[in-house]
Design a protein around this motif. Structure first.
Motif, PDB file in Angstrom:
ATOM      1  N   UNK A  74      -2.625  -3.650  12.058  1.00 21.65           N
ATOM      2  CA  UNK A  74      -2.841  -2.970  11.721  1.00 21.65           C
ATOM      3  C   UNK A  74      -3.096  -3.065  10.047  1.00 21.65           C
ATOM      4  N   UNK A  75      -3.903  -2.233   9.409  1.00 11.45           N
ATOM      5  CA  UNK A  75      -4.288  -2.299   8.343  1.00 11.45           C
ATOM      6  C   UNK A  75      -3.735  -2.326   7.158  1.00 11.45           C
ATOM      7  N   UNK A  76      -3.612  -2.874   5.724  1.00  7.34           N
ATOM      8  CA  UNK A  76      -3.064  -3.386   4.754  1.00  7.34           C
ATOM      9  C   UNK A  76      -2.223  -1.917   3.646  1.00  7.34           C
ATOM     10  N   UNK A  77      -1.178  -1.497   3.400  1.00  6.20           N
ATOM     11  CA  UNK A  77      -0.879  -0.052   3.111  1.00  6.20           C
ATOM     12  C   UNK A  77      -0.717  -0.428   1.773  1.00  6.20           C
ATOM     13  N   UNK A  78      -0.410   0.337   1.262  1.00  7.87           N
ATOM     14  CA  UNK A  78       0.123   0.751  -0.585  1.00  7.87           C
ATOM     15  C   UNK A  78       0.702   1.645  -0.503  1.00  7.87           C
ATOM     16  N   UNK A  79       2.738   1.711  -0.647  1.00  9.20           N
ATOM     17  CA  UNK A  79       3.471   2.257  -1.403  1.00  9.20           C
ATOM     18  C   UNK A  79       3.040   3.405  -1.949  1.00  9.20           C
ATOM     19  N   UNK A  80       3.649   4.501  -2.469  1.00  6.95           N
ATOM     20  CA  UNK A  80       3.079   5.587  -2.919  1.00  6.95           C
ATOM     21  C   UNK A  80       3.711   6.894  -3.005  1.00  6.95           C
ATOM     22  N   UNK A  81       5.537   6.596  -4.001  1.00 10.14           N
ATOM     23  CA  UNK A  81       5.453   8.321  -3.592  1.00 10.14           C
ATOM     24  C   UNK A  81       6.401   8.175  -2.688  1.00 10.14           C
ATOM     25  N   UNK A  82       7.007   7.216  -2.232  1.00 12.41           N
ATOM     26  CA  UNK A  82       8.287   7.187  -1.209  1.00 12.41           C
ATOM     27  C   UNK A  82       7.814   7.052   0.400  1.00 12.41           C
ATOM     28  N   UNK A  83       5.916   6.237  -0.166  1.00 11.87           N
ATOM     29  CA  UNK A  83       5.181   7.334   1.538  1.00 11.87           C
ATOM     30  C   UNK A  83       4.567   5.459   1.515  1.00 11.87           C
ATOM     31  N   UNK A  84       4.167   4.909   2.815  1.00 12.07           N
ATOM     32  CA  UNK A  84       3.194   4.184   3.375  1.00 12.07           C
ATOM     33  C   UNK A  84       1.692   4.377   3.794  1.00 12.07           C
ATOM     34  N   UNK A  85       1.114   4.717   2.732  1.00  8.74           N
ATOM     35  CA  UNK A  85      -0.452   4.928   2.907  1.00  8.74           C
ATOM     36  C   UNK A  85      -1.132   3.639   3.892  1.00  8.74           C
ATOM     37  N   UNK A  86      -2.222   3.914   4.328  1.00  6.56           N
ATOM     38  CA  UNK A  86      -3.328   2.905   5.515  1.00  6.56           C
ATOM     39  C   UNK A  86      -4.489   2.556   4.466  1.00  6.56           C
ATOM     40  N   UNK A  87      -4.586   1.468   4.080  1.00  3.73           N
ATOM     41  CA  UNK A  87      -5.844   1.976   3.235  1.00  3.73           C
ATOM     42  C   UNK A  87      -7.208   1.330   4.054  1.00  3.73           C
ATOM     43  N   UNK A  88      -7.332   2.378   4.593  1.00  6.25           N
ATOM     44  CA  UNK A  88      -8.531   2.668   5.564  1.00  6.25           C
ATOM     45  C   UNK A  88      -9.611   3.812   5.391  1.00  6.25           C
ATOM     46  N   UNK A  89     -11.182   2.914   5.358  1.00  5.42           N
ATOM     47  CA  UNK A  89     -11.886   4.220   5.605  1.00  5.42           C
ATOM     48  C   UNK A  89     -12.471   5.673   6.754  1.00  5.42           C
ATOM     49  N   UNK A  90     -12.777   6.258   5.871  1.00  7.21           N
ATOM     50  CA  UNK A  90     -13.438   6.739   8.151  1.00  7.21           C
ATOM     51  C   UNK A  90     -13.463   5.638   8.970  1.00  7.21           C
ATOM     52  N   UNK A  91     -14.432   5.386   8.806  1.00  5.24           N
ATOM     53  CA  UNK A  91     -14.665   3.633   9.834  1.00  5.24           C
ATOM     54  C   UNK A  91     -14.100   3.403  10.260  1.00  5.24           C
ATOM     55  N   UNK A  92     -12.911   2.652   9.627  1.00  2.00           N
ATOM     56  CA  UNK A  92     -11.879   2.022   9.816  1.00  2.00           C
ATOM     57  C   UNK A  92     -10.647   2.815  10.583  1.00  2.00           C
ATOM     58  N   UNK A  93     -10.771   4.275  10.885  1.00  2.69           N
ATOM     59  CA  UNK A  93      -9.562   4.920  11.021  1.00  2.69           C
ATOM     60  C   UNK A  93     -10.008   4.896  12.553  1.00  2.69           C
ATOM     61  N   UNK A  94     -11.959   5.954  12.727  1.00  7.57           N
ATOM     62  CA  UNK A  94     -12.576   6.288  13.925  1.00  7.57           C
ATOM     63  C   UNK A  94     -12.181   5.194  14.848  1.00  7.57           C
ATOM     64  N   UNK A  95     -12.702   3.631  14.695  1.00  3.44           N
ATOM     65  CA  UNK A  95     -12.693   2.260  15.008  1.00  3.44           C
ATOM     66  C   UNK A  95     -11.074   2.180  15.698  1.00  3.44           C
ATOM     67  N   UNK A  96     -10.038   2.702  14.862  1.00  2.00           N
ATOM     68  CA  UNK A  96      -9.116   2.250  15.785  1.00  2.00           C
ATOM     69  C   UNK A  96      -8.524   3.563  17.036  1.00  2.00           C
TER      70      UNK A  96
END
Length: 248
Positions: A1-23
Motif C-alpha cells: 500500500x502507498x505511504x500514508x500521512x497522519x492528519x488530525x487523528x486520521x491516516x490518509x493515503x497519499x494516492x492520486x486518482x489513477x493510483x486508487x483506480x489501479x488498486x
C-alpha cells in the motif's frame, strides 16, 4: 500500500486518482476485498470526538482526501498529499471501468425514486448486466443482515453506499467481514442524487479552487449552513492548533 500521512487523528493515503483506480482493479483481479473511504473537513472535525466514526474510517484499506481543504491542510502542515480524490469522481470512473471490464455493481442508498432512476440511467448508458442489484437507503437496523445477504448473493464486484455520514462509514465497518466476497466497498454520500439529476454539482472552476462546499451550501442554505460554515471554521481552528503544536 502507498505511504500514508497522519492528519488530525486520521491516516490518509497519499494516492492520486489513477493510483486508487489501479488498486481497485488489482483487488478485483486478485479476488481480494478493498474497503475505501474518504475524508473531508467536516468528517475530520466530527471524528475528533466520535470514536466509532474514527474507528470506522481508520479501519479502511484506502482513505482518500475528498475535500480540497484537506489537501491544503496537508501542505500547510508539511505532509503534502498528491491531490484530491473526490469520492463522486472515483465512483464515476469506477462505474465506467465496471462497464469496460464486465464488473457488476450494487447501489445501496438514497430514496427509492433516486436509486431506481440511477439504475435505469446506467442500464441505458452502459448495459443492464452492469447492475447486480440495488436498494434504497431507508431501512432499520434489523434489516441490515438481510440487505447484506442480498448484496453478497448478487455477485457484485463493487458496492456503492449512498447514505449520510457517519451511518455509511459505520455500516461498512460493521459488515465488512460479511461482505468479504465483494471486492470493493465504498461510501459515496450524496453522489446518487447528483448522478440521477436531483442536485447539481459545482462548476469545475469552483471544484478546483476548493469552493464546491459553498455551491452546495447555496442550494440548501437552511440545511447546510451548520455543516459547512460552522464545520469549516472548526476545521481551520484544528489545523492551526496542529501547526502551533508542531512548532513547540
Amino acid at each position: 500500500m502507498s505511504p500514508k500521512i497522519s492528519l488530525l487523528k486520521t491516516n490518509i493515503h497519499n494516492l492520486s486518482m489513477q493510483d486508487t483506480l489501479a488498486l481497485v482493479v488489482q483487488a478485483i483481479e486478485e479476488n481480494k476485498q478493498l474497503h475505501h473511504t474518504v475524508v473531508n473537513a467536516g468528517k475530520l472535525v466530527t471524528l475528533q470526538k466520535d470514536d466509532e466514526l474514527r474507528e470506522s474510517v481508520n479501519s479502511a484499506d484506502i482513505i482518500n482526501a475528498d475535500g480540497q481543504a484537506v489537501v491544503w491542510a496537508s501542505k500547510f502542515l508539511g505532509v503534502p498529499l498528491k491531490e484530491r480524490v473526490a469520492g463522486i469522481d472515483l465512483m464515476a470512473s469506477l462505474v465506467e471501468l465496471a462497464y469496460k471490464k464486465n464488473y457488476k455493481i450494487y447501489l445501496l442508498g438514497a430514496k427509492e425514486e433516486i436509486v431506481s432512476k440511477l439504475v435505469n440511467i446506467y442500464k441505458e448508458k452502459y448495459n443492464p448486466s452492469i447492475i447486480a442489484g440495488y436498494r434504497n437507503g431507508y431501512f432499520s437496523e434489523e434489516k441490515e443482515c438481510d440487505i447484506v445477504n442480498d448484496i453478497v448473493n448478487s455477485g457484485a464486484h463493487m458496492l456503492f453506499v449512498a447514505i449520510t455520514s457517519p451511518k455509511k462509514e459505520n455500516f461498512l465497518h460493521k459488515h465488512k467481514a460479511a461482505l468479504s466476497n465483494v471486492n470493493f466497498i465504498m461510501g459515496v454520500g450524496g453522489s446518487f442524487d447528483v448522478f440521477a439529476g436531483k442536485t447539481k454539482r459545482a462548476p469545475l472552476w469552483m471544484q478546483k479552487i476548493g469552493m464546491e462546499w459553498f455551491y452546495r451550501f447555496l442550494q440548501e442554505p437552511k440545511r447546510m449552513w451548520k455543516r459547512y460554515l460552522v464545520g469549516n471554521t472548526k476545521f481551520l481552528f484544528l489545523v492551526l492548533k496542529e501547526k502551533f503544536k508542531n512548532k513547540n
